[in-house]
Design an enzyme around this catalytic site. Structure first.
Site: not given
Ligand SMILES: *Cc1c(COP(=O)(O)O)cnc(C)c1O
Length: 497
Positions: A114
């Site tokens: 993120k």
């Molecule tokens: C948010 C997240 C995901 C999923 O990503 P999306 O964009 O919601 O599909 C996978 N792995 C981690 C560690 C995340 O923080």
């Protein structure tokens, strides 16, 4: 000059707006998501992009989609986002292990992917506010399954002209994720646990967003909402960058030849990360298969298999909590595109989802999904993957990445497809220490997660990231927990302070 890209809602004909306005609004007033009116093609050849660093690549990609930002504005945002907050100048390094390339997206401040977008979103947002003469304070409202919350808090803490409120499922995040959030500093930050799961948090936030009376009430007090969730197009665009970057990097290192297709494998929850890969493909990156990896909440696997999206099922808490999601918000953007950029059709499906919890797409639409492959990994498969890859190669991955890695192995076994593959590695193993230690057969119930992190560091020879060390003894600043139907009053409470 390339043609300007304008944005409209997936659900209706409310007219088109510029990128900076879409970023400010987050969610469209009709509850839809903003989508570009066309997807521009990369201007430079990939072999030219291969000579660029991450920041320059980011500029090449983002200028094509955020067309109302000036070069100076975009470069300002990029330079301030991708700096020493990341523990490597490469920003998104690639590691090879066991026949696949792991694109490590967890080298930012909060050690999950993120950070790739949330390091830049505050700059894009405050720049957008200036460009659009916004006088209100911007209130970032965010639902998190664990990682978005902290990354958004870190990005927006003490940013003038903004406040940030984060809702997380009180019993649905890892101890380190929770500790990261509740110790967040910054007078403009607010973190609230809810008695409910991530879908409850996300639904509650969307409800607050689309409440017109509330919006008017807050406007009078000098506030307006925006979102740091991946429903904000300002989250999605920066995520396209690393797919372009990884292709260019493999090209530069001679792992592929110019024009060769690659596959990408993405551990998926809200469908934002893999949608970014889909956009990258549409911008001209030769991507053959988009492999969508789910954990036991395999609603997307079923969708790709049957064409029916059905959220009516038990919500499972897994060791990959950031993917414990039954309503994948960003799938709506894909639905809109495969319906032929048809807002009316999209709105019908979303109305069915809201009332019956399910919808079924048409055969025509299914035909446009042939680039996608859906897979899922059970908890046992996920844990085995962490252990097997570590034992075989010494490469350590977290539970989310392991879901993708496991699905990839099953895909290769099933199809025999040996195309060079990039696996999106979405979190540091130190963010999910107990699960990773369990996978390695070294969990110890008598130890807390921090003590286990020390142990994991010893076992793996990987240093504990600062993000973990720095919260170990930090003061807990946020203690509020509310019921899922009390989210709105919690927001009003914080804003009246
Ligand atoms: C948010 C997240 C995901 C999923 O990503 P999306 O964009 O919601 O599909 C996978 N792995 C981690 C560690 C995340 O923080």
């Amino acid at each position: 000059m390339a043609k300007e890209v304008l944005y409209s809602s997936t659900r209706g004909a409310l007219g088109q707006i510029k990128a900076s306005e879409a970023i400010l609004r987050g969610l469209a007033p009709d509850g839809g998501l903003y989508v570009p009116d066309h997807i521009p093609h990369l201007e430079k050849e990939l072999r030219e992009i291969a000579q660029l660093d991450y920041k320059e690549t980011a500029y090449e990609v983002m200028k094509l989609l955020l067309t109302d930002y000036t070069e100076e504005e975009l470069r300002y945002c990029i330079t301030n986002a991708y700096d020493s907050k990341f523990d490597t100048e490469e920003i998104a390094p690639i590691s090879e292990a066991d026949g696949a390339f792991y694109l490590e997206l967890y080298h930012g401040a909060t050690i999950a992917f993120k950070d790739m977008a949330l390091s830049i979103l505050p700059y894009l947002m405050t720049t957008a506010a200036k460009k659009n003469n916004v006088k209100n304070e911007i209130v970032i409202l965010t639902a998190t399954s664990g990682d978005t919350g902290k990354a958004a808090l870190a990005g927006f803490a003490d940013v003038p002209g903004t406040r940030i409120i984060v809702f997380y499922p009180k019993h649905g995040v890892s101890p380190i994720q929770e500790q990261q959030m509740v110790t967040q500093k910054g007078d403009n930050t607010c973190v609230i646990g809810i008695e409910g799961n991530f879908d409850d948090a996300q639904t509650g936030v969307k409800k607050i967003f689309t409440d017109k009376e509330l919006a008017a009430e807050l406007d009078a007090k000098g506030f307006q909402f925006s979102s740091a969730n991946s429903i904000n197009i300002g989250r999605l665009v920066p995520q396209i960058v690393y797919y372009v970057y990884s292709y260019a990097k493999l090209l530069k290192e001679g792992r592929i030849a110019d024009g060769d297709a690659i596959n990408v494998v993405v551990p998926t929850g809200n469908f934002g990360n893999i949608l970014a890969a889909y956009y990258a493909k549409n911008m001209g990156v030769p991507i053959a298969k988009l492999i969508c990896a789910s954990n036991s909440n395999k609603v997307l696997f079923d969708f790709f298999k049957t064409g029916e999206y059905d959220r009516n099922r038990e919500f499972v808490l897994t060791a990959s909590p950031s993917m414990d999601i039954l309503i994948s918000s960003n799938l709506e953007r894909l639905i809109y595109h495969i319906a032929g950029d048809n807002a009316q059709k999209d709105a019908e499906f979303m109305a069915q989802l809201a009332s019956n919890g399910k919808y079924e797409i048409t055969d025509d639409m299914r035909e446009k999904l042939t680039d996608f492959y859906g897979g899922f990994a059970t908890e046992e498969e996920t844990f085995n993957t962490i252990r097997n890859v570590f034992d075989k190669t010494g490469y350590l991955m977290d539970t989310h990445t392991a879901v993708a890695s496991s699905v990839y192995s099953k895909y290769v076994a099933e199809t025999g497809d040996k195309t060079v593959s990039v696996i999106a590695s979405t979190a540091s193993p130190f963010k999910f220490t107990r699960s990773v230690m369990t996978a390695l057969g070294k969990a110890d119930d008598s130890k807390d997660d921090f003590a286990l992190a020390d142990e994991l560091s010893r076992v793996s020879g990987v240093e504990i990231p600062d993000a973990v060390t720095s919260i170990r003894t930090a003061e807990i600043r946020h203690k509020t927990v509310v019921d899922k139907d009390k989210m709105q009053s919690a927001v009003l409470d914080f804003l009246s302070k």
